[in-house]
Design an enzyme around this catalytic site. Structure first.
Site, mmCIF file in Angstrom:
data_model
loop_
_atom_site.group_PDB
_atom_site.id
_atom_site.type_symbol
_atom_site.label_atom_id
_atom_site.label_comp_id
_atom_site.label_asym_id
_atom_site.label_seq_id
_atom_site.Cartn_x
_atom_site.Cartn_y
_atom_site.Cartn_z
ATOM 1 C CG HIS A 1 -2.047 0.954 1.122
ATOM 2 N ND1 HIS A 1 -1.917 2.300 1.383
ATOM 3 C CD2 HIS A 1 -3.327 0.756 0.733
ATOM 4 C CE1 HIS A 1 -3.081 2.881 1.163
ATOM 5 N NE2 HIS A 1 -3.953 1.976 0.765
ATOM 6 C CG ASP B 1 -8.622 -3.574 -2.758
ATOM 7 O OD1 ASP B 1 -9.817 -3.406 -2.515
ATOM 8 O OD2 ASP B 1 -7.856 -2.668 -3.108
#
Ligand code: ACO
Length: 428
Positions: free
Chosen positions: A307, A364
């Site tokens: 991320h 996700d």
């Protein structure tokens, strides 16, 4: 500590004020840089070090794994609030009172009919069209059916446009999926809560009575809350920058949906499932794919890992991981894809390459697993993300307009050809 930063350029010192946020984040205010230095600019590809605005909506600390909306911890909101309360909180700054929430929901319901002519637009898309392209187009088309632009100086006008999009967007989401599945277009029921209504609109069959599953309602509510805002990410920055030209709310949201579509952003949830399917079809050898992810000659990346901001476990991923386990066990789903996901997660968390680069599973990685268990087609996963992110986009657009931010217009350093004399075509 000094409250200025000094920058020395070619022997000349320039002083810039520091801006300190409520969580003690420090920014160097370089608004006067170009004027003071006769045109020196900053370069920061991907804006890894650049703040584009001051915002009072979402705080996140990627190093510590903290995420808060308007000061409230994401863990508390996911556990104790529902999606509509969170939407109100993000957009208007405070949790609603009971009366405010009832009114908010009633106003949204009043707006939950989409002009019937929108069906004609949807009809013109091929069934094979990606749902994100369809959703972005339909959201943009709403502008044509609601042509008066919002008077941002009027709270009442702002409120009206907020409830309008919160009412109509779930209908577009449901229709996008129903089109894909060849189901007749429908409307929900005003007797249901917001998330129950979304599920009914998506899954109701023409020849069966629709029965709510509270496990799915609860899981979707959580997923939407966890996705509701994430400060200045790619799609949110897009919404703010498009809105900064004073393009309308629906046009700005449509641009945000396009930005979210990409596999490095919201499209990652679809990409995760496709990756897990591919690993399964290739014999389920997770070690092989771990090797590919680490090989710099191989473009393959472990989707759902890493991320831009979190260099620690994504706090949303922690909550979703528990929700995914609950949903799968409650629904009695046994899925080889899940075993592959768990294997990859375990290996990556112990692998030196991933540990050194602080690459943890992101939100996700798990959301797709839940959506799959709910019976949502893979191509719809990013659409569900967009539904969750809608309040955040609205809140950020509203904040940007209320703060009267200037039009977004970055600078560049030109690295092309210097002046060249034009050559006529016979001399080239
Ligand atoms: N698999 C393998 N290696 C990775 C991965 C990954 N998923 N992610 C990052 N790396 C490596 C990079 O190759 C790089 O290695 P290097 O230092 O040896 O060159 C290092 O980790 C840093 O990566 P960057 O790409 O510089 O990190 P950045 O912050 O720019 O990218 C991103 C973050 C885009 C999320 C990246 O981690 C990625 O592509 N992940 C997979 C896609 C994904 O899951 N996206 C969803 C993001 S969450 C969201 O949008 C809601």
């Amino acid at each position: 500590m000094s409250d200025t930063a000094i920058l020395e350029i070619k022997g000349e010192k320039h002083e810039f004020p520091l801006i300190v946020g409520t969580e003690n984040e420090i920014g160097i205010d370089i608004k006067t840089l170009r004027g003071a230095t006769l045109g020196v600019t900053t370069i920061d590809p991907g804006y890894k070090n650049t703040g584009s605005c001051q915002s009072g909506i979402t705080f996140l600390d990627g190093e510590k794994g903290i995420l808060r909306y308007r000061g409230y911890a994401i863990e508390d909101l996911a556990d104790k609030a529902d999606f509509l309360e969170v939407a109100y909180l993000l957009i208007f700054g405070d949790l609603p009172s009971k009366d405010q929430l009832i009114k908010f929901h009633a106003d949204i319901k009043t707006e939950s009919v989409v002009d019937d002519d929108v069906k004609k637009i949807l009809d013109a898309f091929p069934k094979s069209a990606h749902p994100m392209g369809v959703l972005s187009s339909l959201t943009s088309a709403l502008t044509a059916f609601n042509p008066t632009s919002v008077n941002v100086d009027s709270e009442e006008d702002m409120y009206k446009s907020v409830v309008k999009i919160l009412g109509k967007f779930p209908v577009l989401v449901a229709w996008t999926m129903r089109k894909k599945k060849g189901l007749p277009l429908n409307y929900g029921s005003n007797s249901l809560n917001y998330v129950e209504n979304v599920l009914k609109m998506m899954f109701e069959k023409p020849n069966e009575e629709y029965v709510q599953n509270p496990i799915l309602v609860n899981a979707l509510d959580k997923l939407l809350i966890l996705h509701a805002d994430h400060e200045q990410n790619c799609s949110t920055s897009t919404v703010r920058i498009v809105g900064s030209s004073h393009a309308g709310l629906f046009a700005s949201l449509s641009a945000g949906i396009s930005a979210l579509w990409g596999p490095l952003h919201g499209g990652a949830n679809q990409a995760v499932l496709e990756m897990l399917e591919a690993i399964k079809d290739d014999g389920g050898d997770t070690k092989k794919y771990m090797g590919k992810a680490k090989d710099k000659q191989d473009p393959f990346r472990l989707m759902g890992f890493g991320h831009r901001v979190y260099k620690n476990f994504d706090p949303r991923a922690k909550i979703i991981k528990v929700a995914a386990d609950e949903v799968l066990s409650d629904l009695g789903v046994e899925d080889p894809i899940l075993d592959i996901a768990k294997g990859l997660e375990k290996e990556a968390l112990q692998d030196e390459y991933f540990v050194k680069r602080k690459l943890y599973p992101n939100v996700d990685f798990y959301s797709g697993i839940i959506y799959r268990a709910m019976g949502i087609p893979t191509e719809m996963f990013t659409v569900m993300f967009a539904l969750g992110r809608l309040p955040g986009w609205i809140a950020q657009w509203r904040e940007m307009r209320l703060r009267k931010e200037p039009i977004g217009r970055p600078r560049q350093i030109y690295t092309g050809e210097n002046y060249r004399a034009f050559k006529t075509i016979d001399k080239r």
